[in-house]
Enzyme design. Structure first.
Site, PDB file in Angstrom:
ATOM      1  N   LYS A 195       0.890  -1.173   0.000  1.00 49.02           N
ATOM      2  CA  LYS A 195       0.000   0.000   0.000  1.00 49.02           C
ATOM      3  C   LYS A 195       0.926   1.220   0.000  1.00 49.02           C
ATOM      4  CE  LYS A 195      -1.818   3.146   1.736  1.00 49.02           C
ATOM      5  NZ  LYS A 195      -1.606   4.528   1.200  1.00 49.02           N
ATOM      6  N   GLY A 198       6.574   5.453   8.255  1.00 48.40           N
ATOM      7  CA  GLY A 198       5.806   6.691   8.129  1.00 48.40           C
ATOM      8  C   GLY A 198       5.904   7.491   9.406  1.00 48.40           C
ATOM      9  N   VAL A 250       0.762   7.962  12.959  1.00 48.84           N
ATOM     10  CA  VAL A 250       0.103   6.817  12.312  1.00 48.84           C
ATOM     11  C   VAL A 250       0.685   5.509  12.853  1.00 48.84           C
ATOM     12  CG1 VAL A 250      -0.314   5.658  10.107  1.00 48.84           C
ATOM     13  CG2 VAL A 250      -0.493   8.154  10.248  1.00 48.84           C
ATOM     14  N   GLU A 260       8.983   1.896  11.377  1.00 46.92           N
ATOM     15  CA  GLU A 260      10.101   2.825  11.140  1.00 46.92           C
ATOM     16  C   GLU A 260       9.485   4.216  11.090  1.00 46.92           C
ATOM     17  OE1 GLU A 260      13.250   2.129  10.922  1.00 46.92           O
ATOM     18  OE2 GLU A 260      13.201  -0.041  10.677  1.00 46.92           O
ATOM     19  N   CYS A 318      13.777  10.849   6.503  1.00 45.28           N
ATOM     20  CA  CYS A 318      13.635  10.507   7.918  1.00 45.28           C
ATOM     21  C   CYS A 318      14.961  10.720   8.643  1.00 45.28           C
ATOM     22  CB  CYS A 318      13.157   9.078   8.066  1.00 45.28           C
ATOM     23  SG  CYS A 318      14.152   7.934   7.132  1.00 45.28           S
TER      24      CYS A 318
HETATM   25  P1  NAD Z   1       2.277   8.940   6.980  1.00 44.11           P
HETATM   26  O1  NAD Z   1       2.366   8.295   8.312  1.00 44.11           O
HETATM   27  O2  NAD Z   1       1.306  10.047   6.809  1.00 44.11           O
HETATM   28  O3  NAD Z   1       1.910   7.859   5.857  1.00 44.11           O
HETATM   29  C1  NAD Z   1       2.685   6.713   5.641  1.00 44.11           C
HETATM   30  C2  NAD Z   1       1.814   5.649   4.998  1.00 44.11           C
HETATM   31  O4  NAD Z   1       0.810   5.247   5.929  1.00 44.11           O
HETATM   32  C3  NAD Z   1       1.070   6.096   3.742  1.00 44.11           C
HETATM   33  O5  NAD Z   1       1.039   5.045   2.809  1.00 44.11           O
HETATM   34  C4  NAD Z   1      -0.332   6.380   4.269  1.00 44.11           C
HETATM   35  O6  NAD Z   1      -1.325   6.247   3.285  1.00 44.11           O
HETATM   36  C5  NAD Z   1      -0.473   5.305   5.319  1.00 44.11           C
HETATM   37  N1  NAD Z   1      -1.456   5.579   6.375  1.00 44.11           N
HETATM   38  C6  NAD Z   1      -1.877   6.786   6.845  1.00 44.11           C
HETATM   39  N2  NAD Z   1      -2.797   6.622   7.811  1.00 44.11           N
HETATM   40  C7  NAD Z   1      -2.969   5.288   7.979  1.00 44.11           C
HETATM   41  C8  NAD Z   1      -3.766   4.488   8.844  1.00 44.11           C
HETATM   42  N3  NAD Z   1      -4.589   5.043   9.747  1.00 44.11           N
HETATM   43  N4  NAD Z   1      -3.690   3.151   8.741  1.00 44.11           N
HETATM   44  C9  NAD Z   1      -2.855   2.573   7.858  1.00 44.11           C
HETATM   45  N5  NAD Z   1      -2.073   3.277   7.003  1.00 44.11           N
HETATM   46  C10 NAD Z   1      -2.116   4.625   7.073  1.00 44.11           C
HETATM   47  O7  NAD Z   1       3.759   9.410   6.640  1.00 44.11           O
HETATM   48  P2  NAD Z   1       4.292  10.170   5.335  1.00 44.11           P
HETATM   49  O8  NAD Z   1       3.886  11.598   5.441  1.00 44.11           O
HETATM   50  O9  NAD Z   1       3.944   9.411   4.116  1.00 44.11           O
HETATM   51  O10 NAD Z   1       5.871  10.037   5.542  1.00 44.11           O
HETATM   52  C11 NAD Z   1       6.620  10.922   6.317  1.00 44.11           C
HETATM   53  C12 NAD Z   1       6.984  10.306   7.646  1.00 44.11           C
HETATM   54  O11 NAD Z   1       7.632   9.059   7.451  1.00 44.11           O
HETATM   55  C13 NAD Z   1       7.959  11.133   8.440  1.00 44.11           C
HETATM   56  O12 NAD Z   1       7.578  11.149   9.789  1.00 44.11           O
HETATM   57  C14 NAD Z   1       9.273  10.385   8.283  1.00 44.11           C
HETATM   58  O13 NAD Z   1      10.215  10.600   9.302  1.00 44.11           O
HETATM   59  C15 NAD Z   1       8.812   8.983   8.236  1.00 44.11           C
HETATM   60  N6  NAD Z   1       9.806   8.118   7.588  1.00 44.11           N
HETATM   61  C16 NAD Z   1      10.516   7.253   8.379  1.00 44.11           C
HETATM   62  C17 NAD Z   1      11.492   6.453   7.827  1.00 44.11           C
HETATM   63  C18 NAD Z   1      12.276   5.491   8.667  1.00 44.11           C
HETATM   64  O14 NAD Z   1      12.820   4.548   8.125  1.00 44.11           O
HETATM   65  N7  NAD Z   1      12.367   5.660   9.975  1.00 44.11           N
HETATM   66  C19 NAD Z   1      11.740   6.525   6.446  1.00 44.11           C
HETATM   67  C20 NAD Z   1      11.002   7.433   5.681  1.00 44.11           C
HETATM   68  C21 NAD Z   1      10.023   8.214   6.268  1.00 44.11           C
END
Ligand code: NAD
Length: 495
Positions: free
Chosen positions: A175, A228, A232, A250, A284
């Site tokens: 997804k 993400g 979330v 992560e 991230c």
């Molecule tokens: P996000 O949490 O908004 O979304 C991530 C994913 O989760 C998307 O596919 C989204 O559609 C899905 N999602 C959202 N709500 C959901 C729910 N209730 N249930 C299931 N899935 C859901 O994050 P983003 O804005 O896409 O990414 C940015 C964030 O990701 C930043 O906080 C960043 O630090 C983090 N990130 C972390 C790493 C790591 O490896 N630690 C790597 C990249 C990004």
């Protein structure tokens, strides 16, 4: 008019059952409509899970080295399509081509690493405590895995999850983030071209709250692998906790680079620029705090401000640009909010802090590279993830203070120290609370064959990449073979 894209379920390209769609637009030019993607819901998610469950019955029995051969072909195809993929990524995500080529390269590296690991999914053999008895441990696949990914590494992050999942014998539903669905679609096409059988990899597009949450809830999903935001991640972990489902998270970061007074200052400035403004600060592992010894603070800050003001902002598809846009309007509003917060908290805005006014930036979500100094460690701009090109400079007076400030946030993903003192370097390696520490390098630059992840609120203790990722995607089974021909009782017969 953009193209119409589909979900991939059980080998078939399908629209959402509701036929609803959502738009994907170029963040550097919002007039550029890339395409319409299925706005999937629970029924689409459940169909994908059923397909993955069916495919698991045969995929788990394919020898891991054979699964590895498919991944090897995937790696070859990713090489072949590298430029095409990089251009798709830049158009839908915004970061400059040099960086999206790097993102695809990470996927290629990950394919070859995992292809080889298909011959090395080692367990242990050990003497049993009783005679004529054999003992060993083996890795077994978990089953159906839901992989939920963000938009900032639209290819690399899906590959980090999907290749280990497949090599271990699991089947998956990917997804991808709503902002980068095309890269994921092209990736899945490539997997099919390489010979991944129907149902082994399924793709569902749509909103996280809807189709993502439906995947997390589905009882036939045994594992959720999520990258993400922390907000979330907490929701997903709570839902998985209710169902005793395995979940790897992560999450965010508030990464810092320390610059000590004994450091090579030019090198440290170079590192901070790349760490803070690469990917428009949307990594991230981005450097969002610079912790500088007061003896070199003025020199470092002045040099950084001068360099930041020269960064060429614009469409990432134009090779002369060095920094692309933010991902969407909400991201830019969030960054603008934090600029105001920083000013109100008493930090000094040294450069940036606004939307660029040049004509080439008029149609996208661009933002100036921004530097605050006179930042105090407990200010919100030094504690909360902004996820944009904003660097907060904090002055310190000693090595001990630098480490304490670095450790003083809820997150613990990446970290860095610039010093030429070997004693300080080793103390930093020991005392920094983070999953990744760089010595004389910026906070970004992870390689796929080492564990990746963070401590504290950055995750829940798992590590992707390297070989540690196999602990996410397998169960351990201990096996005892008794060839004594009689009942032998462990702990009872052996004393
Ligand atoms: P996000 O949490 O908004 O979304 C991530 C994913 O989760 C998307 O596919 C989204 O559609 C899905 N999602 C959202 N709500 C959901 C729910 N209730 N249930 C299931 N899935 C859901 O994050 P983003 O804005 O896409 O990414 C940015 C964030 O990701 C930043 O906080 C960043 O630090 C983090 N990130 C972390 C790493 C790591 O490896 N630690 C790597 C990249 C990004």
């Amino acid at each position: 008019m953009g193209d119409n894209f589909k979900n991939q379920i059980d080998g078939k390209w399908l629209a959402a059952a509701s036929a609803k769609t959502f738009e994907n637009r170029n963040p550097a030019d919002t007039d550029d409509l890339i395409g319409l993607f299925p706005a999937s819901a629970a029924e689409d998610a459940d169909g994908a899970v059923a397909a993955a469950k069916k495919a698991f019955a045969s995929w788990r029995l394919v020898p891991a080295p054979k699964r590895g051969e498919i991944l090897y072909r995937v790696g070859e195809l990713l090489k072949k399509y590298k430029e095409e993929l990089a251009r798709i990524e830049t158009r839908e995500m915004g970061k400059v081509l040099k960086e999206t080529r790097g993102d695809v390269q990470e996927g290629i590296d990950c394919a070859f690493l995992n292809a080889g690991e298909g011959r090395r999914l080692f367990g242990e053999t050990t003497p049993a405590e009783l005679p004529n008895k054999f003992a060993m441990s083996v890795r077994t696949p978990i089953g159906v895995c839901a992989l939920i990914t963000p938009w900032n590494f639209p290819l690399a992050i899906p590959t980090w999850k999907l290749f280990p999942a497949l090599i271990c014998g699991n089947t998956v539903i990917l997804k991808p983030a709503e902002d980068t669905p095309q890269t994921a679609t092209r990736f899945v096409e490539i997997l099919i071209e390489a010979g991944v059988p129907p149902g082994v990899v399924n793709l569902v597009h749509g909103r996280g709250e809807e189709v993502g949450a439906a995947l997390v809830r589905n009882k036939d999903v045994q594992l959720v692998s999520f990258t993400g935001s922390a907000a979330v991640g907490r929701e997903i972990a709570a839902s998985c906790g209710q169902n005793l489902k395995r979940v790897s998270l992560e999450l965010g970061g508030k990464n810092a680079q320390i610059v000590m007074e004994d450091a090579d200052v030019d090198l440290a400035v170079e590192g901070a620029l790349w760490g803070a403004f690469g990917t428009t600060g949307q990594r991230c592992t981005a450097t969002s705090r610079l912790i500088v010894h007061r003896d070199v603070a003025k020199k470092v800050t002045d040099a950084l401000v001068a360099r930041a003001e020269k960064i060429k902002i614009g469409d990432g598809l134009d090779e002369k640009n060095e920094m692309g846009p933010l991902i969407n309007q909400a991201a830019r509003e969030k960054v603008l909010r934090y600029i105001e917060i920083g000013k109100q908290e008493g930090a000094r805005l040294r450069t940036g802090g606004a939307i660029p006014t040049s004509a080439n930036c008029a149609k996208g979500f661009f933002f100036q590279p921004t530097i605050f100094d006179q930042v105090k460690p407990n200010m919100r701009i030094a504690q909360e993830e902004i996820f944009g090109p904003v660097l907060s400079i904090i002055e310190i007076a000693s090595f001990e203070e630098a480490i304490a400030v670095l450790n003083g946030t809820a997150y613990g993903l990446s970290s860095s120290i610039y010093t030429n003192d070997v004693t300080r370097a080793f103390r930093a390696m020991r005392d920094i609370e983070a999953g990744i520490t760089y010595i004389n390098g910026p906070t970004i630059g992870a390689e796929v064959h080492l564990p990746f992840g963070g401590v504290k609120d950055t995750g829940n203790g798992h590590r992707e990449a390297g070989t540690t990722v196999y602990d996410i995607f397998t169960e351990w089974k201990s096996i005892y073979v008794d060839y004594s021909g009689k009942l032998q009782k462990a702990q009872i017969d052996n004393n």
